[in-house]
Write an enzyme that holds these catalytic residues in place. Sequence first.
Site, short mmCIF file in Angstrom:
data_model
loop_
_atom_site.label_atom_id
_atom_site.label_comp_id
_atom_site.label_asym_id
_atom_site.label_seq_id
_atom_site.Cartn_x
_atom_site.Cartn_y
_atom_site.Cartn_z
CD GLU B 60 -1.27 -2.54 1.70
OE1 GLU B 60 0.40 -2.23 2.06
OE2 GLU B 60 -2.34 -3.51 1.37
CG PHE B 83 -10.28 -4.47 3.13
CD1 PHE B 83 -12.02 -5.00 3.41
CD2 PHE B 83 -10.06 -5.96 1.82
CE1 PHE B 83 -12.67 -5.86 3.19
CE2 PHE B 83 -10.75 -7.01 1.62
CZ PHE B 83 -12.27 -7.34 2.30
CB ALA B 84 -10.40 2.18 4.76
CE1 TYR B 86 -6.08 -5.57 4.87
CE2 TYR B 86 -6.28 -6.05 2.75
CZ TYR B 86 -6.34 -6.34 4.20
OH TYR B 86 -7.37 -7.92 4.36
CG HIS B 129 -11.33 -8.21 6.29
ND1 HIS B 129 -10.22 -8.57 6.93
CD2 HIS B 129 -10.23 -8.53 4.67
CE1 HIS B 129 -9.23 -9.18 6.86
NE2 HIS B 129 -9.41 -8.93 5.19
#
Lengths: 428, 337
Positions: B60, B83-84, B86, B129
Amino acid sequence: MNNSPPDRANRPRLELHVPEPPFRPGDKPDFSFVDVPAAGSAPRPGTDAPAAETWPLTETLVRVLDDSGQPVGPWDPRLPAEVKLKILRDMVTVRIFDDRMYRAQRQGKTSFYMKCTGEEAIATAAAAALDREDMCFPTYRQQGLLVARGYPLKTMMCQIYSNAGDPLRGRQLPIMYSDKPHGFFSISGNLGTQYPQAVGWAMASAIKGDSRIAMGWIGEGATAEGDFHSALTFAAVYTAPVVLAVVNNQWAISSWSGIAGAEKATFAARARGYGVAGLRVDGNDALAVYAAVQWAAERARGNHGATLIEFFTYRAEGHSTSDDPTGYRAAGEAQSWPLGDPIERLKQHLVGAGEWDEERHQAMVAECEQEVRRSQKEAEAVGTLPQQGFDEIPSMFEDVYAETPWHLSEQRDEAMGEAREFLGHEPK
Amino acid sequence: MTTRNMIQAINDAHRVMMERDPDVVVFGEDVGYFGGVFRATEGLQKQFGKQRCFDAPISEGGIIATAVGMAAYGLKPVAEIQFADYIYPGYDQIVSEAARIRYRTAHEWTMPMVIRSPYGGGIFGGQTHSQSPEALFTHVAGLKVVIPSTPYDAKGLLIAAIEDPDPVVFFEPKRIYNGPFDGHHDKPVTPWAKHPASEVPDGHYTVPLGKANIVRAGEAVTILAYGTMVHVALAAAEANQVDAEVIDLRTLVPLDLETIVESVKKTGRCLVMQEATRTSGFAAELATLVQERCFYHLEAPVARVTGWDTPYPHAYEWIYFPGPLRTKNALKKVLES
């Protein structure tokens, strides 16, 4: 709007290379291009050898079992039959466990599951090669570590069902186990995070003059995370007593290993850049996995430094129950994988050595199946996920801090009030 | 006009912008051949080629940093973070770099980039998640933060975000990708196909950043919500027959303060909602703004409906999730004070 590059006709036009796997859905998989060196052909340096002596081993494959199941070459760990049979049994148990839990997810008994089919040797044989006191920092396909270390299957299942028997109190996703007494550090859904943590644990062990070492796992995809590089840097700088495994199973959800850099270099070869020892190992050969981990553990214990081990394997199933691999992967890839099935290979070896036979194998499989079924019944008697979530509400507010601060106490009371209203009776 | 769910609307926004502007490139984990784990980028690689829609390594930090570099060249990268939860390895690149480059270079360099990411719970995702980290980004000068609640808005806001000259963090409420949801754990999502907001125009249109939407007019109380919480607010207002004015903020930064102030001055009461943990959340900012601007019009203290200050649990997510019951009780407090 259009950001056109300046026209310089005498210079080559640049283009981006985006790696593509050799096969996609509709293609016929053919792995004949994969270089599989003969079993026994890799030399075995001393565990105190300079790191550079291992670097040629990052470009080949350490293999012990040949095509006929004979152990050959200097990496043969010459294990007693009972150790090999223990690994075999653990692998069989893991596969049956995976199948039962996968089915449980499909039956709506839990939200999620991840199998490790085809990769069973990596955790189970590593567990056999480590000391029981060594600390593991696993990622999410090392359920074999817990199985091999005798963690109760029922408790694993209770974690998967998030029921009242879940030692993690319904907080973690299924399969994200944690158990300190079994040397199994908490799994994170954020990838790669545990890799430098394993190094830190090993550094602490060295700081305290302990004799225990750590082993960390990462998937090949997550080697792109910064944490991988921090781990290798710290491990190298401090000669940390750690074994660092990269499980290269070819796929990170839909992304082929080339997207993680496999086209340009092996994952084991990254050891060179950091100056640590590196091995590339046939991950479907339980004896090779054992030999490599044993070698690296001895090296770490002797203060000779960290080893990066790439286990070359194949993810025979989808990424998780949320994934549909037929959308990105050619059918039949797992069957075409040139390194075979780790369970079948170890079984073939044991039968060939006269230490095992088909009849005993079938009896053992039946026993493992019974054990898994019995554990599942017991776990489901405690509860499955859909029934959970209202039974121990105050527990949700515990363990955020060592002591519960006022704002969490207030929120716990609010939540209890809501639950009382929702349920129409006093919650537990 | 086509009926689309939110994922299809987001997919269409990408397509429209990639057709219009050759500088738009889309990348992230699994977004290329497979089209993303939520299918938001399905078909884009096939249509636009691998130079413009491609898979990224699981990094990321790398994804966001290279997006910064692409924006520096003059491209308009749209980077997906799967996913936010991450996004944190990329946080430094967002906060210290993308958000500040215009300011620190006296706008010699700009960062026309979008970071898209599914956020929020209600999917049995557990603590890695399900998070709603929007407040971590609204706290950062130089970023815009957008959260749609309908397919129409998702497409129009994403197009506006891609056309915006500054970095935009675009959080997508994954619980309502397939349809609106009223927060009851035992009730399924209503498919967007049965919902008027699923009518999504074909082609290019924008929903301007910084403009809220009054999704339900009312006189008794103003409810400020965004993302999934808009649907919880509407359900709670209907179920409890409260004459609530529900405002979908759509963008948190820049915030449509005018619409908020006008509404609260009219109703004299205000409830703010967020799915995120309570402490230092965006709801706290909203409550303060309302207090600063509408104090003499308020008939009751501003109330908050939020998640709890615990990590997002797996089994207890419906106890965590701020649903209609929590909203009802908060409304009661605001209306009876």
